[in-house]
Design a protein around this motif. Structure first.
Motif, PDB file in Angstrom:
ATOM      1  N   ARG A   1       0.559  -4.697   3.482  1.00  0.00           N
ATOM      2  CA  ARG A   1      -0.723  -5.190   4.008  1.00  0.00           C
ATOM      3  C   ARG A   1      -0.860  -6.661   3.652  1.00  0.00           C
ATOM      4  O   ARG A   1      -0.381  -7.091   2.598  1.00  0.00           O
TER       5      ARG A   1
ATOM      6  N   LEU B   1      -8.189  -7.742   5.335  1.00  0.00           N
ATOM      7  CA  LEU B   1      -6.962  -6.945   5.359  1.00  0.00           C
ATOM      8  C   LEU B   1      -6.365  -6.920   6.770  1.00  0.00           C
ATOM      9  O   LEU B   1      -7.017  -6.519   7.717  1.00  0.00           O
ATOM     10  N   ILE B   2      -5.099  -7.336   6.896  1.00  0.00           N
ATOM     11  CA  ILE B   2      -4.457  -7.402   8.206  1.00  0.00           C
ATOM     12  C   ILE B   2      -3.278  -6.432   8.275  1.00  0.00           C
ATOM     13  O   ILE B   2      -2.509  -6.282   7.317  1.00  0.00           O
ATOM     14  N   SER B   3      -3.168  -5.764   9.443  1.00  0.00           N
ATOM     15  CA  SER B   3      -2.154  -4.727   9.665  1.00  0.00           C
ATOM     16  C   SER B   3      -0.755  -5.311   9.899  1.00  0.00           C
ATOM     17  O   SER B   3      -0.606  -6.366  10.519  1.00  0.00           O
ATOM     18  N   PRO B   4       0.280  -4.575   9.453  1.00  0.00           N
ATOM     19  CA  PRO B   4       1.660  -5.019   9.703  1.00  0.00           C
ATOM     20  C   PRO B   4       1.999  -5.091  11.190  1.00  0.00           C
ATOM     21  O   PRO B   4       2.893  -5.834  11.572  1.00  0.00           O
ATOM     22  N   GLU B   5       1.292  -4.326  12.013  1.00  0.00           N
ATOM     23  CA  GLU B   5       1.544  -4.396  13.460  1.00  0.00           C
ATOM     24  C   GLU B   5       1.301  -5.821  13.965  1.00  0.00           C
ATOM     25  O   GLU B   5       1.876  -6.229  14.969  1.00  0.00           O
TER      26      GLU B   5
ATOM     27  N   TRP C   1      -2.387  11.202   7.588  1.00  0.00           N
ATOM     28  CA  TRP C   1      -3.756  10.981   7.146  1.00  0.00           C
ATOM     29  C   TRP C   1      -4.414  12.226   6.577  1.00  0.00           C
ATOM     30  O   TRP C   1      -5.423  12.130   5.895  1.00  0.00           O
TER      31      TRP C   1
ATOM     32  N   GLU D   1       1.584   5.379   0.966  1.00  0.00           N
ATOM     33  CA  GLU D   1       1.207   6.616   1.667  1.00  0.00           C
ATOM     34  C   GLU D   1       1.933   7.804   1.028  1.00  0.00           C
ATOM     35  O   GLU D   1       3.148   7.767   0.857  1.00  0.00           O
TER      36      GLU D   1
ATOM     37  N   TYR E   1       0.876  -1.164   0.000  1.00  0.00           N
ATOM     38  CA  TYR E   1       0.000   0.000   0.000  1.00  0.00           C
ATOM     39  C   TYR E   1       0.915   1.216   0.000  1.00  0.00           C
ATOM     40  O   TYR E   1       2.101   1.101   0.325  1.00  0.00           O
TER      41      TYR E   1
ATOM     42  N   LEU F   1       3.790   0.662   2.549  1.00  0.00           N
ATOM     43  CA  LEU F   1       3.412   0.002   3.803  1.00  0.00           C
ATOM     44  C   LEU F   1       2.722  -1.309   3.439  1.00  0.00           C
ATOM     45  O   LEU F   1       1.758  -1.322   2.676  1.00  0.00           O
TER      46      LEU F   1
ATOM     47  N   ARG G   1      -5.377   8.207   3.592  1.00  0.00           N
ATOM     48  CA  ARG G   1      -4.918   6.943   4.162  1.00  0.00           C
ATOM     49  C   ARG G   1      -4.005   6.233   3.148  1.00  0.00           C
ATOM     50  O   ARG G   1      -4.052   6.556   1.967  1.00  0.00           O
TER      51      ARG G   1
END
Ligand code: C2E
Ligand code: MG
Ligand code: MG
Ligand code: MG
Length: 288
Positions: A63, A71-75, A255, A45, A43, A61, A259
């Protein structure tokens, strides 16, 4: 009885831990299968020149588009990838995709990518990245690699040598999330960074908190004296943007500009701004 209750409680904690372990194990299995299936995607930014408002490039970033969970976050998945040794393959997969994407964009646009501290323990990292650049035809001088200070703890001399090789190729190096964690001014001397990224926590509170503003000002001045460019992360409103412009911070992202975008959304933004060549021109080599 108390004894019985204690045992029950013990069982209850065991069950939670068992569940967590199962979730983690099944995520790990799905990740391993997902990498070759292309489920990990870039993704983008937007990064903005604060003086002119112009788009200068993107931070990539990652995903995870999981078939089963969305969709799952890198965190969530980056720590698992780091602990299980998948981070290298995962990273090369999204780097390849982002170089292939960005090679078709306007040549003024740069791309910043995040590299995990674990990857800086791989003596072949620089060669692997350079190979990807050669294979995809993406120019090294449009690539910036973001590392955090924790990358410098485990094996500083190896990190220095990898980063030296990357810089020799014309790749730029940025220090990410500066001002948090184990920040030390000594790190600014240990490596020839091209850029410092001021952590979002300072930027977000700049209007309300005079200490945050003083810190952002000081980091901007430090960058100027050290010949390192500055990016402010996490700009969420117009007022913060204009404060940063007044301070003299050159670049920003957050943001307020939107996003992180999928590749389709990114192409739409680029087309709107005339930053997507209408037609890919193939280079034809004439035999002598
Ligand atoms: P980071 O490199 O510091 O990236 C900034 C994070 O802040 C991103 O979260 C971004 O979506 C979020 N952010 C940006 N602007 C704003 C804002 O205005 N407000 C708020 N509240 N948040 C904002 P994301 O995408 O979840 O990424 C989190 C972290 O995951 C990144 O932190 C980076 O360290 C790591 N990461 C992402 N992609 C990769 C990758 O391909 N490889 C590695 N090794 N790490 C990655
Ligand atoms: Mg980053
Ligand atoms: Mg950051
Ligand atoms: Mg971060």
């Amino acid at each position: 009885s108390a004894k019985k209750q204690g045992r029950n409680r013990h069982c209850w904690f065991d069950e939670i831990m068992e569940k967590e372990l199962q979730t983690r194990n099944s995520l790990e299995t799905e990740m391993r299968a997902g990498i070759p299936k292309g489920e990990f995607v870039p993704y983008y930014e937007q990064q903005i020149d604060l003086a002119t408002g112009k788009l200068t490039g993107f931070e990539m970033l990652c995903r995870w588009e999981s078939r089963t969970q969305g969709l799952i976050s890198p965190e969530i998945f980056i720590p698992i990838a780091e602990e299980t040794g998948m981070i290298g393959d995962l990273s090369l997969s999204v780097l390849r995709q982002s170089f292939e994407n960005a090679r078709h964009w306007d040549p003024s646009l740069t791309i910043s990518v995040n590299i995990s501290p674990i990857q800086l323990l791989d003596p072949w990292l620089a060669q692997k990245i350079v190979k990807l650049l050669v294979e995809t035809g993406f120019p090294p001088n449009r690539l910036e690699i973001e590392i955090t200070e924790s990358s410098l703890f485990e094996n500083l001399s190896l990190a220095q040598s990898i980063i030296g090789s990357l810089k020799n190729q014309g790749i730029k190096i940025a220090l990410d999330d500066f001002g948090t964690g184990y920040s030390s001014l000594a790190h600014l001397r240990a490596l020839p960074f091209d850029r410092i990224k001021i952590d979002r926590s300072f930027v977000t509170s700049i209007l309300l908190n005079p200490e945050s503003k003083a810190i952002v000002k000081a980091i901007t001045g430090l960058g100027e004296s050290l010949g390192m460019a500055i990016t402010a992360e996490g700009i969420e409103d117009k007022e913060t943007e204009s404060e940063l412009r007044t301070i003299g911070c050159a670049k920003g992202q957050g943001w307020y500009y939107g996003r992180p975008l999928s590749i389709e959304q990114t192409r739409a933004v680029l087309a709107e701004r005339n930053l997507l060549p209408a037609k890919q021109v193939d280079v034809i080599t004439v035999p002598q």
